[in-house]
Write a protein that holds these residues in place. Structure first.
Motif, PDB file in Angstrom:
ATOM      1  N   VAL A 133       0.838  -1.204   0.000  1.00  0.00           N
ATOM      2  CA  VAL A 133       0.000   0.000   0.000  1.00  0.00           C
ATOM      3  C   VAL A 133       0.870   1.250   0.000  1.00  0.00           C
ATOM      4  O   VAL A 133       0.581   2.232  -0.701  1.00  0.00           O
ATOM      5  N   THR A 134       1.960   1.230   0.776  1.00  0.00           N
ATOM      6  CA  THR A 134       2.851   2.388   0.818  1.00  0.00           C
ATOM      7  C   THR A 134       3.473   2.662  -0.547  1.00  0.00           C
ATOM      8  O   THR A 134       3.544   3.812  -0.994  1.00  0.00           O
ATOM      9  N   ARG A 135       3.913   1.623  -1.233  1.00  0.00           N
ATOM     10  CA  ARG A 135       4.563   1.814  -2.528  1.00  0.00           C
ATOM     11  C   ARG A 135       3.574   2.221  -3.618  1.00  0.00           C
ATOM     12  O   ARG A 135       3.962   2.840  -4.604  1.00  0.00           O
ATOM     13  N   CYS A 136       2.310   1.859  -3.454  1.00  0.00           N
ATOM     14  CA  CYS A 136       1.307   2.260  -4.442  1.00  0.00           C
ATOM     15  C   CYS A 136       0.930   3.727  -4.325  1.00  0.00           C
ATOM     16  O   CYS A 136       0.182   4.245  -5.167  1.00  0.00           O
ATOM     17  N   ILE A 137       1.431   4.400  -3.293  1.00  0.00           N
ATOM     18  CA  ILE A 137       1.150   5.831  -3.161  1.00  0.00           C
ATOM     19  C   ILE A 137       1.760   6.608  -4.323  1.00  0.00           C
ATOM     20  O   ILE A 137       1.301   7.704  -4.664  1.00  0.00           O
ATOM     21  N   SER A 138       2.793   6.039  -4.975  1.00  0.00           N
ATOM     22  CA  SER A 138       3.386   6.738  -6.116  1.00  0.00           C
ATOM     23  C   SER A 138       2.377   6.928  -7.242  1.00  0.00           C
ATOM     24  O   SER A 138       2.510   7.854  -8.053  1.00  0.00           O
ATOM     25  N   ILE A 139       1.344   6.082  -7.303  1.00  0.00           N
ATOM     26  CA  ILE A 139       0.316   6.244  -8.329  1.00  0.00           C
ATOM     27  C   ILE A 139      -0.506   7.500  -8.071  1.00  0.00           C
ATOM     28  O   ILE A 139      -1.047   8.110  -8.995  1.00  0.00           O
ATOM     29  N   PHE A 140      -0.570   7.914  -6.814  1.00  0.00           N
ATOM     30  CA  PHE A 140      -1.279   9.151  -6.471  1.00  0.00           C
ATOM     31  C   PHE A 140      -0.435  10.389  -6.730  1.00  0.00           C
ATOM     32  O   PHE A 140      -0.925  11.514  -6.578  1.00  0.00           O
TER      33      PHE A 140
END
Length: 438
Positions: free
Chosen positions: A35-42
């Motif tokens: 979840v933390t690494r998917c923040i780059s999509i935001f």
């Protein structure tokens, strides 16, 4: 309150309920690291909505990563204990168990990256974050799987601490205000802390800690800037999310295959070298990234970087356990992940500042690459120096043994020669007396 049943074992069971602990750790890594690494999509949505530059927007991701590794807050209360628990249940198949556990990060990225992009398109970034928050509540289920286990070493440590506490309470009741009692309490507490954190004085652990700082600085920015970089060279939003998915699924393969391979007899004694190799390869991938200007070129990069990222992440607990042992593994891992915090906090904003200043991602990626390569070289050089010193000490020991043996043999030879001379002298005297009876 109900008493927690604590399983007792003289050695790690290498199975049984341990596989449920692995499953729990697997889910924990999905809910935290993925979840933390998917923040780059935001990232682009945050940048557009708040009208901020790269350096300012990067603080969002870096603060999440930093707090996870630094405090006893949020994800940190789940991530580090889950990893330490796997180390309690496994010994012979530890690398494989960690490989499966840590692969949750890759699987999570593979699944969540396109899903998050769809959620942003359907519900905006606010709605997507709310849905992710509900998904993260599954950490409560993961915590229910973590059954405590007491090993032989833990029993010894627990008994020593119990004796210390009992004696301390007895002295406090006898003379609570005595200066001698206070000194005893301080000595007991210091001894307990020293026993738990004595690995901080080990030279091998100090070198590992320094290398972790450089490694953590290099690995974090890619998960923030891969999507923005892909968008800057003309890749679509869906294709950029697809790159993150590729990174995630290859990360899984790196977790499991590297864990399985390094558990084999042929590589069991070379896990440390495999760890160095994986970090160095990720650094080389960084150095090549600025030259990749299209999706067909970024796909092999994502595969290579993802594989070795999963590889060294799997081996971090294994290498730490090799240095400090199983008894201090939980505390040592806490320190190692704590050391990730500061680089995680500063590296994305520094990379963003370089992008804002130079107008290109080249400087940011090169700095990250050299940082990871330096981390690998530092550990390799330290291991080489240690091996040379060990060889030198063995040579000196053999040389001193040879001199001692030579000295001993010489003494014996001298003693035997002296006895022979004495016997010859006695024979000559007897012969002279025989020839001259007067």
């Amino acid at each position: 309150m109900a008493k927690v049943n604590r399983a007792r074992s003289t050695s790690p069971p290498d199975g049984g309920w341990g596989w449920m602990v692995v499953a729990g750790c697997f889910l924990v890594t999905i809910c935290t690291r993925a979840v933390t690494r998917c923040i780059s999509i935001f990232f682009v949505d945050f940048q557009t909505y708040f009208s901020q530059d790269y350096a300012q927007t990067a603080w969002i991701h870096s603060i999440v990563d930093c707090v996870t590794m630094l405090c006893g807050l949020g994800f940190a209360l789940c991530y580090s204990p889950a990893i330490a628990m796997v180390g309690k249940y496994f010994s012979r198949r530890k690398a494989l168990a960690y490989g499966i556990s840590m692969s949750g990060s890759g699987i999570g990225i593979f699944i969540l990256a396109p899903v998050v992009q769809l959620l942003i398109e359907q519900f905006s970034w606010r709605g997507a974050l709310l849905i992710l928050g509900g998904f993260v509540l599954n950490l409560c289920v993961c915590g229910a799987l973590m059954r405590p286990i007491t090993l032989k070493d833990d029993q010894t440590t627990s008994e020593q601490n119990h004796v210390c506490r009992t004696e301390t309470q007895g002295f406090q009741r006898a003379s609570p205000s005595s200066t001698w009692t206070k000194e005893w309490v301080q000595t007991c507490l210091c001894g307990s802390l020293q026993q738990e954190y004595n690995f901080l004085l080990m030279s091998d652990f100090v070198v590992l800690a320094i290398s972790v700082l450089f490694m953590a600085y290099g690995c974090s920015p890619l998960f923030v800037y891969l999507v923005p970089y892909a968008l800057s060279i003309g890749v679509s939003h869906q294709q950029a999310a697809f790159l993150m998915s590729i990174l995630g699924v290859i990360d899984i393969i790196g977790n499991i295959t590297f864990g399985w391979l390094t558990d084999r007899r042929c590589l069991k004694n070379y896990q440390y070298i495999c760890y160095l190799f994986a970090i160095g390869m990720d650094g080389l991938c960084y150095l090549c990234l600025p030259m990749l200007q299209s999706l067909p070129l970024l796909v092999p990069f994502a595969c290579t970087f993802g594989y070795f990222d999963g590889a060294y992440v799997t081996l971090i607990p294994v290498v730490t356990a090799e240095i400090v042992g199983t008894t201090s593994l939980s505390s040592a891992l806490g320190v190692v992940y704590f050391l990730h915090a500061v680089p995680y906090l500063v590296s994305p904003p520094i990379a963003g500042w370089l992008v804002d200043t130079t107008g290109s991602y080249t400087a940011a990626f090169l700095l990250c690459g050299f940082s990871m390569i330096f981390s690998s070289v530092l550990l390799g050089f330290a291991r080489l120096v240690k091996k040379m010193r060990k060889t030198q000490l063995q040579f000196l020991a053999k040389e001193s043994d040879a001199k001692l043996q030579l000295w001993t043999n010489g003494s014996v030879a001298y003693s035997v020669a002296r006895e022979l001379d004495q016997k010859d002298g006695e024979s000559v005297a007897i012969a002279m007396l025989g020839s001259n009876p007067t």
